[in-house]
Design an enzyme around this catalytic site. Structure first.
Site, PDB file in Angstrom:
ATOM      1  N   THR A 126      14.596  -2.373   1.513  1.00  0.00           N
ATOM      2  CA  THR A 126      15.514  -2.470   0.370  1.00  0.00           C
ATOM      3  C   THR A 126      15.057  -1.557  -0.765  1.00  0.00           C
ATOM      4  O   THR A 126      15.843  -1.218  -1.641  1.00  0.00           O
ATOM      5  CB  THR A 126      15.626  -3.918  -0.147  1.00  0.00           C
ATOM      6  N   LYS A 158       4.399   1.854   7.772  1.00  0.00           N
ATOM      7  CA  LYS A 158       5.123   2.417   6.626  1.00  0.00           C
ATOM      8  C   LYS A 158       4.635   3.833   6.300  1.00  0.00           C
ATOM      9  O   LYS A 158       5.260   4.551   5.537  1.00  0.00           O
ATOM     10  CB  LYS A 158       4.998   1.489   5.412  1.00  0.00           C
ATOM     11  N   LYS A 161       5.331   0.372  -1.903  1.00  0.00           N
ATOM     12  CA  LYS A 161       5.668  -0.715  -0.987  1.00  0.00           C
ATOM     13  C   LYS A 161       4.369  -1.266  -0.421  1.00  0.00           C
ATOM     14  O   LYS A 161       3.289  -0.719  -0.672  1.00  0.00           O
ATOM     15  CB  LYS A 161       6.578  -0.227   0.146  1.00  0.00           C
ATOM     16  N   ARG A 162       4.473  -2.348   0.317  1.00  0.00           N
ATOM     17  CA  ARG A 162       3.294  -2.923   0.956  1.00  0.00           C
ATOM     18  C   ARG A 162       2.580  -1.855   1.791  1.00  0.00           C
ATOM     19  O   ARG A 162       3.221  -1.063   2.473  1.00  0.00           O
ATOM     20  CB  ARG A 162       3.753  -4.088   1.847  1.00  0.00           C
ATOM     21  N   HIS A 212      13.371 -10.690  10.435  1.00  0.00           N
ATOM     22  CA  HIS A 212      13.047  -9.594   9.526  1.00  0.00           C
ATOM     23  C   HIS A 212      12.062  -8.586  10.091  1.00  0.00           C
ATOM     24  O   HIS A 212      11.615  -7.695   9.368  1.00  0.00           O
ATOM     25  CB  HIS A 212      12.473 -10.144   8.217  1.00  0.00           C
TER      26      HIS A 212
END
Length: 855
Positions: free
Chosen positions: A682, A580, A574-575, A382
């Protein structure tokens, strides 16, 4: 205590076999009146309450009992038929399951949502208020755990014989509050009031061993035998949660393990006055499943994480092997009946654990055990982040799992010998692929290498991610095992992420194209012709506005800030992690702020920029980014020259139930990770399924989304993954700062303390690192991002065009269903066929008797 099945006095057969033919099964009733009677009945006989004394939680529990009673027959029959037909089954091993709330999901999948709502309405109760009382099951952190939950839903819906295995954490990662702009972590004791759905299985209890020593002996034939002795033992007890499929008779199981001591209470210590030590052993044992992801920045946290990972795989493998042995089959058939999927490297100790069981407990020869093991496991990778690829220090493994370390050394020697037969002169290759890494300070076990060597298939989770694995991260293994690596692009369940979380839009879609899309997401392409129907466009647009109003109300309730539902809802949840690039997003916010301040006479597209997500407690940079976002939000939201056009929001304690409010209300989805760093994502799929447009880089599944929706319906910017690799060889971020006036103004404003006058130097180190290091290329992508956001503004001005683009995004999300994903796993990796559980044969019952039984 280990519980066994009862025996009758006159027979060795379990009691159940004498009774099955005599048992009458009566349909519990799925209609409104039956459910109303069931809720009243549960309120009185399960909660011991009447309408005068009942509080909200009593109705929540009564609803849960009523729903469980309507799925338990399917659950029992599913497991019974799996056993009787001796089907091959999937065992999904994951350290995380981010399941969220389950009540609404169960009602929808049982097709009783409307009946329950109407039943409660007649009782004068708002079902939506009651459902909101359910706590999110805090069994995961981010995308890894949410993916596992989606796959459980899809495996049940698609009729795949499957079981999930995980840990029953008492506390989630943490409950997040924002205090003076900073993230503050609090314990998330989600089990304080118990779980609504799981069932304790005291008959499924196993002993998990730690530490001790390994004794070598020889049997009568001279073969070496290994015995792991003098161990510290912990008990694993099973708790089962039903996972009901949508519009099917299949109900699979998520089995979670809880840790406890072998001896609950040391009476000898107590009698001698040592009251704390009397209960200390139990407290230490239970700590294994106490908290999700202990702080691994300290040595004790590292050890506890290893304890957790081995606890999961030991209990699970014992359970699987015990189930297999009940079939009276030779172990050669084990891979024919068992398909185990490792969800990342966290459960990779399952490989040496199965070897230990087969060799030490079952007496198999090493080669035979290894062949069975390799045929039984598959591994999903992942991540491409080096720090996320687990490596366990040899010294830690040697202390906690001495027998497993021996087996890992044996596996490594066996593997390297095989490779050396074909690459005898390439010593560097052998060093690169070794499971045992020879570091400058200490040796470590590379768990990704162990997972690759011990599995028959390895898959990435997007086409780009798999390509990076094959070409870069694991290119040596790709050369050695050319058929082992495949791609299975991630997916999401349309039941939760459209039908459940966006009921109004779901109903519009079903009334327009039928209901088949819920189990076949490719059916959404039938929406394309509706982009030419004015009435449909208006309905779609109105539903989006309704959802934005609901989110605006929620934002006001948790932050006190009012936002304009007519503004563009620009959302990144998101985290919190540097790759990111929430930091890039907030830099754009400052650029917008500056532009509005400098051009007050211009007409600007109103925008509400919304953030949400948690930073790991020890991740200081991510926590500083949260503080920066909130500091900028304070200035922007209080500036009367700007705040009618621009607002910035940080939603605290982001979790699944909050995501279900956010996804339907989003106009613009921020998927802006540095190209080559996001395995798949996702969240991008969930947003687009609900009609959000994406602004993103060519990273992860964004590339495949671009292929599906078309370049005219998505906003793409920035460097490609190969361009990032090339740039970083000679990257000088300060040169971008110097040549971009907008960027320079933004960074200078932050660095000089404009957004934090009380601590003007607070963000200097963050900005300095950007200008000197910038490991995730924010400055290189900044101007392209600003230009792309301008295209977003222009598109949003044309609301009809924006709505058409929104519909087309939803219409082309068929590929990204988790139903498609699990069927690809089943066909190409697990070799498991769907199995239809026959409908339950209920006995006839009169209306009067029905009222007595189910009232």
């Amino acid at each position: 205590m280990h519980y066994k099945k009862l025996k009758t006095k006159n027979s060795k057969a379990p009691i159940k076999k004498l009774m099955d033919s005599d048992i009458q099964l009566f349909h519990p009733g799925m209609d409104k009146d039956s459910l109303k009677r069931a809720i009243i009945n549960s309120l009185r006989y399960e909660e011991s309450k009447d309408f005068e004394t009942a509080v909200e939680e009593d109705y929540l529990l009564s609803m849960a009992w009523s729903i469980k009673h309507r799925l338990v027959d399917r659950w029992i029959e599913t497991q019974k038929h799996y056993h009787e037909k001796n089907v091959k089954q999937v065992y999904y091993l994951s350290l995380e399951y981010l399941t969220g709330q389950a009540m609404k999901k169960n009602m929808i999948n049982l097709n009783i949502y409307d009946s329950c709502k109407n039943a409660l309405n007649e009782l004068g109760i708002d079902m939506d208020e009651i459902v909101e009382l359910e706590k999110d099951a805090a069994l995961g952190n981010g995308g890894l755990g949410r993916l596992a939950a989606c796959y459980l839903d899809s495996m049940s819906t698609m009729g795949l014989p499957a079981h999930g295995y995980g840990l029953r954490y008492e506390y989630g990662i943490f409950k997040q509050t924002i205090e003076k702009g900073y993230q503050v972590e609090h314990p998330d004791f989600w089990l304080k009031q118990g779980s609504l759905w799981d069932i304790r299985r005291p008959e499924h209890v196993y002993t998990v061993q730690y530490k001790g020593k390994v004794i070598e002996t020889n049997d009568e034939t001279g073969n070496t035998k290994y015995e792991w002795v003098d161990t510290e033992d912990v008990i694993a007890e099973a708790y089962d949660t039903p996972y009901v499929g949508y519009d099917t008779t299949t109900v699979n199981t998520l089995r979670l393990w809880s840790a406890d001591a072998k001896q609950e209470f040391n009476l000898e210590y107590f009698n001698h006055g040592n009251y704390l030590q009397a209960v200390e052993e139990r407290a230490i044992s239970k700590s294994i499943t106490r908290v999700l992801y202990p702080n691994d920045s300290i040595e004790k946290g590292v050890e506890l994480r290893l304890y957790q990972e081995y606890f999961l795989v030991s209990a699970t493998l014992q359970d699987i092997v015990s189930h297999f042995k009940g079939k009276d089959l030779d172990f050669n058939h084990f891979p024919d009946k068992v398909a185990m999927q490792l969800n990342d490297t966290h459960p990779s100790l399952a490989i040496p654990e199965l070897m230990r069981i087969l060799i030490d407990k079952e007496g198999l020869e090493w080669e035979k055990a290894w062949s069975i093991t390799q045929k039984s496991f598959a591994y999903t990778n992942h991540t491409v982040l080096p720090e996320a690829l687990e490596r366990w220090p040899i010294k830690v493994l040697e202390t906690i799992l001495p027998r497993h370390l021996q087996i890992i050394y044996d596996i490594n020697s066996h593997f390297l010998r095989e490779v050396a037969n074909h690459h005898q002169k390439d010593k560097k290759l052998l060093k690169r692929i070794s499971i045992i890494e020879e570091g400058s300070h200490s040796k470590k076990v590379n768990m990704a290498h162990l997972s690759i060597v011990g599995s028959h298939h390895v898959n990435g989770v997007s086409e780009l991610h798999t390509k990076i694995l094959k070409d870069k991260i694991f290119h040596d293994f790709q050369d050695i095992f050319p058929d082992k690596f495949i791609n299975v692009t991630n997916g999401i369940t349309p039941r939760r992420w459209l039908k459940q979380c966006n009921i109004e839009l779901s109903d519009l879609i079903s009334s327009s194209i039928g209901k088949d899309w819920v189990k076949d997401l490719s059916q959404l392409k039938k929406l394309v012709p509706f982009t030419k129907k004015e009435n449909f466009l208006e309905q779609w647009k109105q539903i989006k506005l309704n959802n934005k109003k609901k989110l605006a109300d929620y934002i006001h309730s948790v932050t006190g800030v009012e936002v304009n539902p007519a503004s563009l809802f620009d959302i990144q949840v998101k985290r919190i992690h540097q790759y990111k690039r929430q930091l890039l997003n907030i830099l754009h916010v400052v650029a917008l702020y500056n532009h509005i301040k400098a051009n007050p006479e211009k007409e600007h597209v109103p925008r509400t920029v919304i953030f949400g997500g948690k930073a790991a407690p020890s991740y200081d940079t991510a926590k500083t980014i949260i503080k920066l976002i909130n500091s900028i939000a304070d200035v922007v939201n209080s500036d009367d020259e700007v705040n009618k056009t621009l607002k910035v929001i940080f939603i605290p304690d982001y979790r699944v139930s909050i995501a279900e409010k956010i996804m339907p209300a989003t106009d613009l989805s921020e998927q802006i990770s540095t190209a080559g760093y996001e395995a798949s994502g996702t969240g991008n799929m969930k947003f687009a399924l609900n009609g959000a447009l994406t602004i993103g880089t060519l990273d992860g599944a964004n590339i495949e989304m671009l292929e599906e929706v078309g370049k005219e319906n998505i906003f793409i910017f920035g460097l490609k993954s190969d361009e990032v690799v090339k740039l970083k060889k000679h990257y000088e971020p300060k040169s971008y700062y110097e040549k971009s006036p907008i960027l320079k103004e933004v960074l200078d404003l932050i660095e000089n303390g404009y957004f934090n006058l009380e601590e003007p130097a607070l963000f200097k180190p963050l900005i300095k690192r950007l200008k000197t290091e910038d490991p995730f290329c924010l400055l290189a992508d900044f101007d392209a991002y600003i230009d792309c956001q301008k295209r977003v503004d222009e598109a949003y001005k044309d609301q009809k065009k924006w709505t058409i683009m929104s519909i087309l995004n939803t219409a082309h999300m068929g590929k990204f269903s988790s139903d498609r994903a699990v069927m690809e796993y089943a066909k190409h990796i697990w070799k498991v066929d769907p199995f239809t559980v026959p409908p339950i044969k209920y006995d006839d019952i009169s209306d009067a008797d029905h009222n007595v039984l189910f009232s």
